[in-house]
Design a protein around this motif. Structure first.
Motif, short mmCIF file in Angstrom:
data_model
loop_
_atom_site.label_atom_id
_atom_site.label_comp_id
_atom_site.label_asym_id
_atom_site.label_seq_id
_atom_site.Cartn_x
_atom_site.Cartn_y
_atom_site.Cartn_z
N ARG A 78 -19.36 53.54 -7.87
CA ARG A 78 -19.49 53.99 -9.36
C ARG A 78 -18.93 55.26 -10.08
NH1 ARG A 78 -25.39 52.14 -11.28
NH2 ARG A 78 -25.26 49.80 -10.56
N GLU B 194 -17.04 54.63 -15.08
CA GLU B 194 -17.79 54.57 -14.18
C GLU B 194 -17.05 53.31 -13.16
OE1 GLU B 194 -21.75 53.95 -14.03
OE2 GLU B 194 -22.28 56.33 -14.73
N GLU C 7 -19.44 58.21 -10.72
CA GLU C 7 -20.30 58.73 -11.66
C GLU C 7 -19.89 59.76 -12.54
OE1 GLU C 7 -23.51 58.55 -11.80
OE2 GLU C 7 -24.26 56.94 -10.71
N ARG D 56 -27.41 60.32 -5.74
CA ARG D 56 -26.26 59.79 -7.04
C ARG D 56 -24.84 60.10 -6.39
NH1 ARG D 56 -26.64 57.99 -11.46
NH2 ARG D 56 -29.20 58.70 -11.68
#
Ligand code: ATP
Ligand code: MG
Length: 573
Positions: free
Chosen positions: A140, A92, A142, A151
């Motif tokens: 991040r 991340e 992800e 997200r």
């Protein structure tokens, strides 16, 4: 604002990967534009909403006495080496090199940066406490960016960090932040719940999450209908369950025996065959635990009717991650899948037990030998066992606070507050002199709000099949004056008059003065974009009448054009 002068590219097209209403509508209504996986631009309406949420967060943070700062979006990797997170944060953390070969990261959070800022600048307890916050971009990388703003990889977060001379003072600030956060979500018009949470990779102990209730939420939260209890499933607890030992009901001797259970490899089979409840079997869940430098097979023993909660399990063995192991890997490690139990487990295999098993007698479990199980075991016969809470609370389990029956609900994590303690100040050697002149590491707290995730969360909680329904604090404009036919001067003039009146009343208004669009199209945009109210200036204008449309209920009310501004004012205030 005039529609004709604003860039609001609404569309009927839904992105292929958009499964959530917030993702679909925010794209279709022209709020956001995706440029890469988990990376979005904010178009004018999106920017207004983002800034409104940001403003509420800022006002409440300022009210709490916190100071706004701004850290570099890029931080030197050396900060992360100092705290130890350059290796524990995994992929991340996006690292890169500059032209001189220097190592940097795109900040995913800023504990290291804030310690660096405060270290050697605050040197005495007299300058504590202090709370520093920023509202700034995070990155991040992800594993699965999805659901639009929910997200992302690049996203906007409010992150705050507090410094204290004692644990007690940290708790005071933590409680103040909880109140501050409640004010934020209440002002935004959200239905939310504060729940106990796992602390995750940030570390420390004592943390709470703020969950916006929505069916589409990624988090399962356990709530009690009879009291205030609420917790993320990753941290939820229940009242210890009790089962009479098997032999108590069967008059069988309370003696451990090895019994033939040929071909019985599942809890289901063994329970049926031995006529014991599933809960009175010990289930072995075997996993591969990933550590910084190695991987290990580990075994978790839990009741047969329970499920392993991965986050709890991961914490119990201090692993970075748990993954499934293949049957070959288990056998190679010396385990006997299907017949694995805590008595006579292969040497050197780390194992932990669920706390509910502590002191239990009369349970059945695998005998670590093909086709055999033990019955009537006594767990106090085992030495050096580590007990942890390892299992998922299930619906219907009993609340340990009040005895109510626990239920599941879904939530969107919109904020998270942590009592960090001295993890980062110790790692980075950040100290102050206390009242006795002794050098101490700062006691820290950290507090996050997902500002851009909130844009999506508002819509997850407030939409219908036609589009968004913004709450009053988040709406890009409160009122959309729809001029049915803007080519007609009288309609446009009447619309502009109402527009000026509303502006004078301090009500954020947009006027749909587009000449090329028809009424139906404008109405469609109003419903898709989701302004709380529309005022339709149309055919009845000749009789001095216009219509107010309530976006939430889609109810229409006729009203005299002379009274419409006053009425809107009343509705909004
Ligand atoms: P999650 O479990 O959803 O990944 P997290 O525990 O990693 O969240 P924190 O590190 O506590 O999140 O970050 C603070 C807040 O930032 C979260 O409560 C959430 O609202 C928001 N946030 C975290 N990750 C993202 C993301 N990828 N996209 C948008 N917002 C995010
Ligand atoms: Mg995360």
């Amino acid at each position: 604002m005039k529609f004709s002068q604003m860039f609001i590219p609404t569309t009927k097209e839904t992105p292929n990967d958009a499964t959530l209403p917030s993702h679909q509508f925010l794209v279709r209504a022209g709020f956001i534009n995706q440029t890469g996986a988990g990376i979005y631009d904010y178009m004018p309406l999106g920017k207004i909403v983002l800034d409104k949420i940001r403003a509420v967060v800022k006002e409440e943070m300022d009210k709490s006495g916190a100071n706004e700062v701004q850290f570099g979006f890029v931080t030197p990797l050396s900060f992360w080496d100092e705290s130890g997170r350059s290796s524990t944060m995994g992929n991340e953390l996006l690292k890169f090199k500059d032209r001189k070969g220097g190592d940097y990261v795109l900040s995913p959070t800023n504990e290291e940066a804030v310690v660096n800022m405060v270290k050697n600048r605050i040197t005495s307890y007299k300058d504590l406490p202090i709370n520093l916050y920023q509202i700034y971009t995070k990155f991040r990388d992800e594993a699965r960016p999805r659901f639009g703003l929910m997200r992302g990889r690049e996203f906007l977060m409010k992150d705050a960090y507090s410094f204290h001379d004692s644990k007690e003072d940290l708790v005071r600030e933590f409680n103040l932040m909880e109140e501050t956060y409640k004010n934020v979500y209440t002002r935004l018009g959200l239905d939310f719940r504060v729940v106990a949470a796992d602390s995750g990779a940030i570390g420390g102990s004592g943390s709470k999450e703020f969950m916006v209730l929505a069916n589409s939420g990624e988090d399962t939260i356990v709530v009690c209908p009879d009291c205030e209890y609420g917790a993320n499933i990753e941290a939820a607890t229940r009242k210890k369950r009790h089962f009479d030992a098997w032999f108590e009901n069967t008059n069988a001797p309370a003696k451990c025996e090895k019994v033939l259970t040929e071909g019985m490899k599942t809890i289901e089979d063994v329970s049926n065959f031995l006529s014991v409840a599933k809960a009175q079997n010990i289930k072995a869940v075997m996993k591969k635990a990933i550590y910084e430098e190695e991987t290990k097979i580990v075994v978790f023993f839990i009741r047969g009717d329970d499920e392993l909660e991965e986050t709890k399990a991961c914490n119990a063995v201090d692993a970075l991650e748990l993954v499934d192991a293949t049957e070959e890997e288990l056998i190679e490690a010396g385990l006997n899948p299907g017949y694995c139990g805590p008595f006579g487990l292969a040497e050197g295999i780390p194992f932990v037990m669920d706390q509910e098993l502590e002191g239990e007698v009369g349970l059945a479990c695998g005998a670590n030998e093909d086709n055999y199980h033990f019955i009537n075991t006594d767990l106090s016969d085992l030495e050096d066992v580590k007990y942890f809470d390892l299992v998922s609370v299930q619906e219907g389990d009993i609340c340990s606070c009040c005895g109510g029956k626990l239920e599941y609900t879904k939530g969107i994590e919109a904020g998270h507050i942590f009592q960090l303690g001295t993890k980062y100040s110790e790692a980075m050697d950040a100290k102050f002199l206390d009242a006795n002149g002794k050098s101490q590491p700062f006691v820290m707290g950290c507090y996050g709000i997902g500002v851009s995730r909130l844009v999506a969360a508002v819509i997850e909680q407030n939409h219908d099949e036609k589009g968004c329904i913004w709450t009053k604090e988040t709406a890009p404009f409160l009122v959309d004056i729809i001029v049915s036919n803007a080519k007609k001067d009288d309609e446009l003039e009447a619309g502009m008059k109402v527009y000026d009146e509303l502006k004078a009343l301090g009500i954020e208004t947009i006027i749909d003065d587009r000449k090329k669009e028809r009424f139906g199209f404008k109405m469609g945009d109003f419903e898709l974009i989701g302004f709380p109210y529309a005022i339709v200036i149309g055919k009845k204008l000749k009789e001095g009448m216009v219509e107010i449309v309530d976006r939430k209920t889609l109810e229409k009310t006729e009203i005299s054009i002379n009274e419409v501004s006053k009425k809107i004012y009343e509705l909004i205030k």
